[in-house]
Scaffold this motif. Structure first.
Motif, short mmCIF file in Angstrom:
data_model
loop_
_atom_site.label_atom_id
_atom_site.label_comp_id
_atom_site.label_asym_id
_atom_site.label_seq_id
_atom_site.Cartn_x
_atom_site.Cartn_y
_atom_site.Cartn_z
N ILE A 61 5.90 -5.86 3.94
CA ILE A 61 4.52 -6.06 4.39
C ILE A 61 3.80 -6.98 3.40
CG2 ILE A 61 2.29 -4.95 4.82
CD1 ILE A 61 4.36 -4.36 6.97
N PRO A 62 3.29 -8.13 3.84
CA PRO A 62 2.63 -9.07 2.92
C PRO A 62 1.25 -8.56 2.49
CG PRO A 62 2.46 -9.86 5.18
CD PRO A 62 3.34 -8.63 5.22
N ASN A 63 0.93 -8.79 1.23
CA ASN A 63 -0.39 -8.45 0.68
C ASN A 63 -0.82 -7.03 1.05
OD1 ASN A 63 -2.75 -8.85 -0.73
ND2 ASN A 63 -3.79 -9.96 0.93
N PRO A 64 -0.02 -6.04 0.73
CA PRO A 64 -0.33 -4.67 1.14
C PRO A 64 -1.63 -4.14 0.55
CG PRO A 64 1.46 -4.70 -0.47
CD PRO A 64 1.23 -6.11 -0.07
N GLU A 65 -2.00 -4.63 -0.63
CA GLU A 65 -3.22 -4.12 -1.26
C GLU A 65 -4.45 -4.39 -0.40
OE1 GLU A 65 -1.07 -6.20 -2.67
OE2 GLU A 65 -0.04 -4.88 -4.12
N ALA A 66 -4.47 -5.52 0.29
CA ALA A 66 -5.62 -5.86 1.13
C ALA A 66 -5.74 -4.88 2.30
CB ALA A 66 -5.49 -7.29 1.65
N PHE A 67 -4.61 -4.51 2.89
CA PHE A 67 -4.63 -3.56 4.00
C PHE A 67 -5.07 -2.17 3.54
CE2 PHE A 67 -1.14 -6.45 5.71
CZ PHE A 67 -1.99 -7.12 6.59
N LEU A 68 -4.68 -1.82 2.35
CA LEU A 68 -5.04 -0.50 1.82
C LEU A 68 -6.50 -0.45 1.39
CD1 LEU A 68 -1.84 0.18 -0.31
CD2 LEU A 68 -2.47 1.31 1.82
N ALA A 69 -7.04 -1.59 0.98
CA ALA A 69 -8.42 -1.63 0.49
C ALA A 69 -9.44 -1.54 1.63
CB ALA A 69 -8.65 -2.91 -0.32
N ALA A 70 -9.05 -2.05 2.79
CA ALA A 70 -9.98 -2.06 3.93
C ALA A 70 -10.18 -0.64 4.46
CB ALA A 70 -9.42 -2.95 5.03
#
Length: 485
Positions: free
Chosen positions: A315-324
């Motif tokens: 999964i690309p850039n997982p931190e962004a998905f978790l932050a939202a």
């Protein structure tokens, strides 16, 4: 298909409670005609792929004014009784889920009682349930609860799920469809429903039918899509939380979902259950693309609970998905796109085997999810289906939603053989789009008509099927059967 009729209230005698309550038999009824969505694109003058790719639809079924929800239900239940040689006296409950309303008082269920009159069985509980596409799941839960209750008298139950989905001219019309399912429920079934339900209900105006002079709904398409996804988030979360509590109460040391083990418990207890715990995942499918989005969203929820699990390594850039936030993610097209791509293989394996009815018939409203169940049984060989676990997501606008599961504990060969679903779907007549437009104009013209005889041709009714013969001066509807040959 019958079991001994016994009293559950005999003094000083312990009557065995029913076990393995679930599906004993199924039947699906649908119109004889359908149109190609690809041809409809050309007919409507829209861009190629607007319906077939944008909505994920292939064909769409529809009736003219010779069929209504009563005839649909009569055909589904009559087919069930006949194909499986069910004794009408063995039925103790019938629950109907539909949003196709042709009478504000008289239920569809009362029309079905004609099928039991000759056998002298008038002692049948149950009635209609209504809330958009969710009424069928309310009916299912009611029937299961009756069988598992102390009120059960030893007989089986039937659940009917069906609708005629038609729309005014415009963007929503290609998302229509029609069909009905009849399900025989009882103990010692090959398909057994599990007890945990995750449910979400709220007050929304995404799709509703306030104008009783018309069959057509009021629809806010974008809001409806978001409402579906938000309801899936909530119902799935409640199901997973309840599953985690059950595991804890059962004193199970660790989780059994294959990617979380004892000593490696995640911070989020919802990870006790994930898409990996089911062999198949079925979704309410108003159109094919919505099932794709639902499957992807289920995977996204799994990711949020256990982002370090191996299946999420790419999964690309997982931190962004978790932050939202969850609310922000509902309208984030990058979330949708990423997880549709990540779940493509899973969808093909776990959801697509249940999409045959959706692809051929279109939107059956209350019948949609149970058409997926019928399609799964029809498409997967019984030996492969046996011992599998299947999740189901039910949704109805307005809104009501539930996430639940079943296990295939027995042989589904008889259901697959007697439904003969794939051959019957293939036998439908694919007709020119003008016939579809003319049929909807006919339905619109004669909606709520009194003292009239429907104008649709009997040739468009399946041989031996019930159809609407007439409506008299007091709005009483008469149904007869089409000739067998």
């Amino acid at each position: 298909m019958t079991i001994p009729i016994v009293s559950t209230h005999v003094a000083n005698i312990d009557i065995p409670r029913p076990k393995d309550v679930g599906v004993l038999a199924m039947e699906v009824y649908f119109p004889r005609r359908c149109i190609s969505e690809a041809e409809l694109e050309e007919f409507d003058g829209v861009s190629k792929g607007k319906y077939t790719i944008g909505l994920g639809q292939e064909y769409m079924a529809w009736p003219d004014d010779r069929e209504d929800i009563n005839s649909f239900a009569l055909n589904a239940v009559a087919g069930l009784l006949e194909k499986y040689n069910i004794d009408p006296k063995s039925i103790g409950r019938i629950d109907v889920g539909t949003e196709t309303i042709i009478d504000k008082s008289k239920s569809v269920k009362t029309h079905l009682m004609d099928l039991f009159a000759e056998a002298g069985n008038f002692d049948i509980e149950g009635i209609d349930s209504k809330n958009a596409c969710y009424g069928s799941t309310a009916a299912l839960f009611n029937a299961i609860n009756w069988i598992e209750s102390t009120s059960w008298d030893g007989r089986n139950a039937i659940v009917v799920a069906g609708d005629i989905a038609v729309y005014a001219e415009g963007a929503a019309r290609p998302a229509g469809g029609a069909g009905a399912c009849a399900i025989l429920l009882g103990p010692n079934a090959p398909i057994v429903f599990e007890p945990i339900h995750g449910t979400h209900m709220s007050n929304t105006y995404d799709f509703y039918k306030p104008n009783l002079s018309s069959e057509y709904p009021e629809v806010d398409g974008p809001v409806s899509v978001v409402t579906y996804i938000a309801a899936l988030d909530e119902a799935y979360s409640r199901f997973r939380e309840k599953t985690a509590r059950q595991l804890k109460l059962a004193q199970i040391n660790g989780y059994s979902n294959g990617h979380v083990h004892s000593g490696d418990k995640p911070a989020d207890p919802k990870a006790a259950f994930s898409l990996q715990d089911v062999d198949y995942a079925l979704f309410h499918s108003p159109y094919g693309k919505q099932a794709v989005k639902g499957h992807a969203r289920m995977l996204f929820n799994d990711f949020r609970s256990a982002p370090n699990a191996p299946q999420f390594a790419d999964i690309p850039n997982p931190e962004a998905f978790l932050a939202a936030s969850q609310k922000e993610s509902l309208s984030d097209k990058n979330v949708e796109k990423t997880f549709i791509a990540a779940s493509k293989k899973s969808f093909a394996q776990k959801t697509d085997p249940g999409m045959a009815c959706s692809k051929r018939l279109g939107n059956m409203y209350t019948g949609s999810l149970y058409g997926c169940l019928a399609s799964l049984v029809a498409n997967v060989e019984p030996a492969q289906l046996r011992d599998s676990r299947v999740s189901m997501f039910a949704f109805g606008s307005g809104c009501a939603a539930s996430f639940f599961t079943f296990r295939v504990k027995g042989d589904t060969s008889e259901i697959k053989e007697k439904m003969d679903l794939m051959n019957r779907l293939a036998a439908m007549k694919v007709v020119p789009c003008q016939e579809f437009v003319d049929a909807l104009a006919l339905r619109e013209k004669n909606h709520n008509a009194v003292s009239y005889t429907p104008e649709g041709s009997i040739d468009n009714i399946w041989p031996g099927a019930f159809y609407l013969d007439s409506v008299d001066s007091k709005y009483r509807r008469k149904y007869v059967k089409a000739p067998l040959a």
